[in-house]
Design an enzyme around this catalytic site. Structure first.
Site, PDB file in Angstrom:
ATOM      1  N   GLU A   1      19.358 -13.261  29.404  1.00  0.00           N
ATOM      2  CA  GLU A   1      19.291 -14.409  28.511  1.00  0.00           C
ATOM      3  C   GLU A   1      19.155 -14.000  27.047  1.00  0.00           C
ATOM      4  OE1 GLU A   1      16.289 -17.674  28.856  1.00  0.00           O
ATOM      5  OE2 GLU A   1      16.957 -17.661  30.938  1.00  0.00           O
ATOM      6  N   ASP A   2      18.284 -13.038  26.783  1.00  0.00           N
ATOM      7  CA  ASP A   2      17.890 -12.758  25.405  1.00  0.00           C
ATOM      8  C   ASP A   2      18.440 -11.465  24.824  1.00  0.00           C
ATOM      9  OD1 ASP A   2      16.424 -15.097  25.518  1.00  0.00           O
ATOM     10  OD2 ASP A   2      14.565 -14.090  26.058  1.00  0.00           O
TER      11      ASP A   2
ATOM     12  N   HIS B   1      13.543  -9.967  33.666  1.00  0.00           N
ATOM     13  CA  HIS B   1      13.910 -11.381  33.794  1.00  0.00           C
ATOM     14  C   HIS B   1      14.544 -11.999  32.556  1.00  0.00           C
ATOM     15  CE1 HIS B   1      10.024 -12.259  31.830  1.00  0.00           C
ATOM     16  NE2 HIS B   1      10.552 -13.441  31.578  1.00  0.00           N
TER      17      HIS B   1
ATOM     18  N   HIS C   1       5.685  -9.624  26.895  1.00  0.00           N
ATOM     19  CA  HIS C   1       5.879 -10.734  27.849  1.00  0.00           C
ATOM     20  C   HIS C   1       6.409 -10.248  29.206  1.00  0.00           C
ATOM     21  CE1 HIS C   1       7.099 -14.494  29.665  1.00  0.00           C
ATOM     22  NE2 HIS C   1       8.375 -14.156  29.557  1.00  0.00           N
TER      23      HIS C   1
ATOM     24  N   ASP D   1       6.648 -16.001  35.068  1.00  0.00           N
ATOM     25  CA  ASP D   1       7.215 -16.186  33.735  1.00  0.00           C
ATOM     26  C   ASP D   1       6.571 -17.373  33.032  1.00  0.00           C
ATOM     27  OD1 ASP D   1       8.944 -16.197  31.486  1.00  0.00           O
ATOM     28  OD2 ASP D   1      10.486 -17.302  32.569  1.00  0.00           O
TER      29      ASP D   1
END
Length: 186
Positions: free
Chosen positions: A58-59, A54, A30, A122
């Protein structure tokens, strides 16, 4: 090693062992796709580096301070613009709409042109994945993968992103995003 190569290596390590929801693909596919989409709209190496990075905050639990130290202020700011406040004190399904509304508000009022390119890249990558997966599994099963299982809400969100990134409509990628919204949510 240039900034983009360094960012791809950093993101690959940060996402190591992770896969995309339901697809089984290595997660790094991704961010790499996001870089490719950005490269069709801009040749800015810092913007492409932010595309690779990006999702690491967050992940993958990489802090924005770590990104700033490794890649500089601008890359960190671009990543921050594409990082949702997860409201971790509440269940993700309870905050889905709030988080998406915050993103749309930010795009309307504060986002720079480059931040809009990053966010569009994204979301286009995400929508490509949706379109692909919906060809192979039932919609009912597919939407259960997400914190928000109502496709009407996803349609609202992607349509709102399309509207607030309209200044990018000269790009084929924006046009593709518009077409995929129609195909996925028809």
């Amino acid at each position: 090693m240039d900034i983009l190569e360094k960012a791809v290596a950093f993101a690959t390590k940060a996402h190591e062992g992770k896969s995309r929801k339901g697809s089984g693909l290595p997660y790094i596919v991704h961010p790499i796709e996001v870089v490719v989409i950005i490269s069709a709209m801009s040749r800015d190496p810092e913007l492409m580096a932010a595309g690779a990075l990006h999702d690491v905050s967050e992940d993958a639990k990489i802090t924005l301070e770590e990104i700033r130290a490794e890649f500089g202020e601008r890359v960190a700011q671009l990543v921050a613009a594409n990082t949702e406040d997860k409201h971790r004190d509440l269940p993700a399904e309870a905050t889905w709409k709030q988080r998406k509304e915050e993103t749309v508000r930010y795009l309307c009022k504060e986002a720079t042109y480059d931040e809009k390119i990053l966010i569009l890249a994204d979301k286009l990558s995400n929508l490509r994945g949706m379109y692909h997966d919906l060809r192979f599994i039932s919609a009912e099963k597919y939407w259960k993968r997400f914190n928000q299982s109502n496709p009407v809400e996803h349609c609202w969100y992607h349509s709102a992103i399309l509207a607030v990134t309209a200044e990018l409509s000269k790009f084929d990628e924006w046009q593709e995003y518009r077409e995929l919204i129609q195909k996925v949510f028809e």
